[in-house]
Design an enzyme around this catalytic site. Sequence first.
Site, PDB file in Angstrom:
ATOM      1  N   GLU A  27      -3.892   5.619   1.837  1.00 45.49           N
ATOM      2  CA  GLU A  27      -3.894   4.175   2.011  1.00 45.49           C
ATOM      3  C   GLU A  27      -5.187   3.751   2.690  1.00 45.49           C
ATOM      4  O   GLU A  27      -5.792   4.522   3.430  1.00 45.49           O
ATOM      5  CB  GLU A  27      -2.705   3.729   2.862  1.00 45.49           C
ATOM      6  CG  GLU A  27      -1.371   3.991   2.218  1.00 45.49           C
ATOM      7  CD  GLU A  27      -0.209   3.499   3.072  1.00 45.49           C
ATOM      8  OE1 GLU A  27      -0.378   2.524   3.832  1.00 45.49           O
ATOM      9  OE2 GLU A  27       0.873   4.105   2.989  1.00 45.49           O
ATOM     10  N   LYS A  84       0.818  -1.224   0.000  1.00 47.38           N
ATOM     11  CA  LYS A  84       0.000   0.000   0.000  1.00 47.38           C
ATOM     12  C   LYS A  84       0.847   1.269   0.000  1.00 47.38           C
ATOM     13  O   LYS A  84       0.593   2.201  -0.769  1.00 47.38           O
ATOM     14  CB  LYS A  84      -0.927   0.006   1.228  1.00 47.38           C
ATOM     15  CG  LYS A  84      -2.008  -1.054   1.196  1.00 47.38           C
ATOM     16  CD  LYS A  84      -2.955  -0.938   2.374  1.00 47.38           C
ATOM     17  CE  LYS A  84      -2.333  -1.308   3.701  1.00 47.38           C
ATOM     18  NZ  LYS A  84      -1.961  -2.738   3.785  1.00 47.38           N
ATOM     19  N   THR A  85       1.851   1.313   0.880  1.00 42.71           N
ATOM     20  CA  THR A  85       2.653   2.536   0.991  1.00 42.71           C
ATOM     21  C   THR A  85       3.420   2.810  -0.302  1.00 42.71           C
ATOM     22  O   THR A  85       3.456   3.942  -0.790  1.00 42.71           O
ATOM     23  CB  THR A  85       3.612   2.438   2.184  1.00 42.71           C
ATOM     24  OG1 THR A  85       2.845   2.321   3.392  1.00 42.71           O
ATOM     25  CG2 THR A  85       4.507   3.657   2.274  1.00 42.71           C
TER      26      THR A  85
END
Length: 469
Positions: A166, A122-123
């Site tokens: 996110e 996600k990051t």
Amino acid sequence: MYRIDFNAPIPVHFIGIGGISMSGLAELLHTNGFRVSGSDTHQSHVTKHLESLGIPVAYQQCAANIAGFSGLVVYTAAVKENNPELQGALRAGIPVMDRAELLGQIMLQYKNAVAVSGTHGKTTTTSMLSLMMLQGGLDPTISVGGILDAIHGNMRIGHSGNFITEACEYTNSFLKFHPTSEIILNIEAEHLDFFRDLEDIRHSFRQFAKKLPKDGNLVINAEIPDYQEITEGLGCNIMTYGICREPEDISNPSDRYTYAAANPSFDEFGRGSYDLIRRGRFAARIRLRVVGIHNISNSLAAIALADTFGISMEQIQKALDAFTGTERRFEYKGEVGGAVIIDDYAHHPTEIRATLTSALACPHRKLWCVFQPHTYSRTKLLFSDFVDALSLADVIVLADIYAAREADPKDISSADLEKALADIGKDVHYFKSFDEIEAYLLQNLVNGDLLITMGAGDIVSVGEALLGA
């Protein structure tokens, strides 16, 4: 449910303001005229930054911090019900809201609200897409779960209708969001201290996808098993992506993927490049400055959504040229005695396997992995997968399990991992303290070795101590 009037700013107090997401939201509200305060258990570079903005931070969580307070109290999922500030707010009748609900209400203030979800990546994907949107002149507001050098932190305040964040599935927090576009990177067994099993997790991702409006966009990894169960019946625009691994994928990628990576290759440092196939046609040769095939997949997801915003391939490539990773994602820390020190946030077997596979492609004599397991429940439930993933390293050094939100059940420990790895012939060592780990590494690391400190806890301090940081 309490509703915030963003046109009438009020005082907002954050319990756990030093968290990477909480700090970003605090900064966002502060910039928009809210009188923000907060508390945390310890000072950090994050809280120091907030204080530099004029946000007061208390380093002891107690009811006195909100004595006479009139406004809204925001808390994280990590805050227990018996937290004195939370209890004080409830007794005083002060409105309270968890972080996910606040983020969901913020998303409603933007025309285009992008949520990047998945068990892993996600990051990195949020960061890639953020840079693409910046290159495309879209001036987004960005909330990312790591430190991104290009925005000098984890939050950027834009002045447009574009927002990107996110979206974590833990405690179903992402079901409180209101996205207009989503990315689903992968769906695997994780957070099993909350979810019953993988099917329970898949059900939550299905509910997340159903939140999209009819004119929304969903980018989903077609390599997710039976991904159609997630997308079936959705009225939004659906785009799939994946890496061409089979002959039929390469000859007809559009049959399976809207966006595909064909002919992937890696340089001597493990940095990938590939042919981007968009709707069956060659679009560009994409080059990455981050390592591993998992980052090829992450970049595909970001490109697919960037394309819907009209960002050109030239701008996309410029963004990827500028992206060398985020803090704690295969982050180069330095060298000691000719040994290279890398730090990585990986704490799930899939992440560990991806990180170590990438490291194996880098020049090295021996590959060392200093691993700190994260939570007892994850270590126990995915035990055999941890053993298999960690076995990719030449030498494994284990720290005690980082408890995080859990109490020690006394039925799982790093000593169990040590025994299982030793039983399959691995060179493995378990130490109870970081001091012992550091002493062992200083005695045994040699010129040409590659060392990765790995985990979601505080294991990064081991590598920093070796470097004299």
